[in-house]
Design an enzyme around this catalytic site. Structure first.
Site, PDB file in Angstrom:
ATOM      1  N   SER A   1     -39.278  -4.348  26.821  1.00  0.00           N
ATOM      2  CA  SER A   1     -38.883  -4.357  28.222  1.00  0.00           C
ATOM      3  C   SER A   1     -38.455  -5.750  28.691  1.00  0.00           C
ATOM      4  CB  SER A   1     -40.026  -3.794  29.062  1.00  0.00           C
ATOM      5  OG  SER A   1     -39.636  -3.564  30.390  1.00  0.00           O
TER       6      SER A   1
ATOM      7  N   ASP B   1     -33.552  -5.031  33.538  1.00  0.00           N
ATOM      8  CA  ASP B   1     -34.392  -5.721  32.571  1.00  0.00           C
ATOM      9  C   ASP B   1     -33.935  -5.363  31.163  1.00  0.00           C
ATOM     10  OD1 ASP B   1     -35.304  -3.104  32.643  1.00  0.00           O
ATOM     11  OD2 ASP B   1     -37.387  -3.646  32.255  1.00  0.00           O
TER      12      ASP B   1
ATOM     13  N   ASP C   1     -34.697  -3.290  28.735  1.00  0.00           N
ATOM     14  CA  ASP C   1     -34.431  -1.916  28.310  1.00  0.00           C
ATOM     15  C   ASP C   1     -33.867  -1.066  29.436  1.00  0.00           C
ATOM     16  OD1 ASP C   1     -36.832  -1.837  29.725  1.00  0.00           O
ATOM     17  OD2 ASP C   1     -37.676  -0.232  28.514  1.00  0.00           O
TER      18      ASP C   1
ATOM     19  N   ASP D   1     -34.938   0.005  32.333  1.00  0.00           N
ATOM     20  CA  ASP D   1     -35.676   1.028  33.072  1.00  0.00           C
ATOM     21  C   ASP D   1     -36.090   0.521  34.450  1.00  0.00           C
ATOM     22  OD1 ASP D   1     -37.723  -0.692  32.342  1.00  0.00           O
ATOM     23  OD2 ASP D   1     -39.017   0.869  31.504  1.00  0.00           O
TER      24      ASP D   1
END
Length: 461
Positions: A106, A253, A255, A257
């Site tokens: 992340s 960010d 990834d 999400d």
């Protein structure tokens, strides 16, 4: 508390906390377990498991070792390649996979990585399955009436295969484009892709909807993900919006999400403001299910005051988008999320989705013909002071009667003009003391009072 997997997967420094051996072992278990579940239901076909990864150098290592374990156990592995966490959840759910795997840490620096597991419904993996994986890692798996030091290998035609499945990622992009209710033509939009998963997706979606896009941090090299970029370092996007005179900017960010926004003046519009804007929009259209928005205990007090003025109810969950989604699934809530930008639109997705969040902010702006700053204006952020106290025993410090009396005294003094929150860290020997009030000095005064009591009781390290 899980031994290896936290609320957002198995995460740590690559080849220190999280190793290639861990990834292979997890792949071995998942490939065998889901194939076994199918066989026990009379289905002899191999398990189908879909994988995505972010742009970290170690993501390729973990992808290859996971796939090695999966196919060695008889599962077929479908590769989305570099993609976002929400895209893996979407493809897992819509294309009938037994489970999904996202390789990402992340917003963490490049040298960390993680393995996030997604069930067949596109949701975070249930704890019962996580427990089995951890038991297998520790060599104490008891399942289907027997003990397994190692699960069986597949042989001959039962060995699994790998499938290039970039088409799944492309379908996800088509899905996002289909959610654009308005043309973005004439809108000038900044995108900060954090040198991560969104680098080859976000611009394509905004371009397809007609926006003029200005993109930064979309040149991943394996070591620059989140490096002074994206939603955790939004200063670059703010500068871009002001320099180019853009209508709005969105920062993702690693990834993708989560999403934070910059309004046309370059001011940050965080997750709480996004919840306010979209919650108010849904209520205005009679579509706010249960008249409720799901927040976490760390949402700003100003959000609740703003909701009170609109007559919108709110739920408060523990910190973590996992808990936000669980509450939303139980109650049918349409919108929920975190201050950090994890926003869940349950009508459209089962996870936080940064690109979807930015599309929904565009929808409200275009539908109401207002700028983002105008939409966020009624939401006033309350000053906040947070102090972390390293302690010998988190639970003892919180449960101490004298500490609790000090906290209650502050809560009484604040009344409905602010709040105090004392909670323990989930990862460190730390108690966090946070006060929100109309004035910064008031916040500081009350935080110091409670911290002084904790220290006087001998808990501080």
């Amino acid at each position: 508390m899980s031994k290896y997997f936290g609320t957002d997967g198995f995460r740590g420094e690559a080849n220190r906390t999280l190793t290639a051996d861990h990834a292979y072992t997890i792949g071995r278990f998942l490939g065998w377990y889901y194939s076994m579940l199918k066989r026990r239901q009379g289905d002899s076909s191999p398990a189908r498991i879909v994988l995505g990864k972010d742009t970290r150098r170690s993501s390729y290592m973990f992808e290859y070792t996971l796939v090695g374990g999966l196919v060695a156990s008889g599962a077929d592995a479908y590769l989305l390649h570099v993609t976002t966490t929400p895209s893996v959840a979407y493809v897992t759910r819509t294309d009938g996979f037994d489970c999904g795997i996202m390789i990402s840490a992340s917003h963490n620096p490049y040298y960390d990585n993680g393995i996030k597991l997604i069930n067949s419904n596109g949701e975070k993996m249930e704890e019962s399955t996580i427990s089995l994986i951890e038991d297998y890692i520790d060599g104490k798996l008891e399942l289907f009436g027997q003990h397994y030091d190692e699960v069986p290998f597949a042989h001959q035609e039962k060995i699994g295969c790998t499938v290039d499945y970039v088409a799944g990622r492309n379908r996800y992009m088509g899905y996002l484009i289909s959610l654009g209710l308005y043309s973005f033509k004439g809108m000038r939009v900044g995108l900060d892709c954090a040198n991560g998963s969104s680098w080859n997706i976000a611009k394509s979606v905004f371009d397809a909807l007609g926006a003029k896009t200005y993109v930064i941090n979309a040149e991943p090299n394996g070591t620059n993900i989140n490096n002074n970029a994206g939603s955790t370092h939004i200063e670059g996007l703010q500068a871009l919006v002001k320099e180019k005179g853009l209508d709005v900017g969105f920062a993702y960010d690693g990834d993708a999400d989560r999403c934070l926004c910059a309004d046309e003046h370059g001011n940050v519009v965080d997750g709480d403001a996004i919840l306010y804007i979209y919650g108010a929009y849904l209520k205005e259209h009679g579509e706010l299910a249960g008249n409720t928005v799901t927040t976490t205990i760390m949402s700003n007090f100003g959000l609740y005051k703003a909701f009170d003025k609109l007559g919108i109810d709110y739920a408060k969950t523990p910190v973590g988008d996992k808990y936000v989604y669980e509450h939303m699934a139980q109650t049918g809530c349409r919108i929920g999320g975190e201050q950090s930008g994890h926003i869940i639109f349950s009508k459209y997705a089962t996870t936080g989705d940064g690109i979807l969040t930015s599309l929904k902010m565009m929808e409200v702006m275009l539908a109401k013909k207002k700028t983002l700053s105008e939409l966020a204006a009624p939401f006033k952020i309350y000053p906040q002071v947070l102090k972390n106290v390293r302690v010998t025993d988190k639970k003892a410090a919180q449960d101490d009667v004298t500490v609790q009396e000090a906290v209650a005294k502050v809560a009484d003094a604040l009344g409905d003009t602010g709040r105090i929150l004392v909670r323990e860290s989930g990862t460190e020997p730390v108690v966090r003391v946070m006060v929100e009030a109309p004035d910064h000095d008031i916040c500081q005064k009350y935080v110091d009072e409670v911290v002084d009591v904790i220290c006087s009781r001998g808990y501080q390290v």
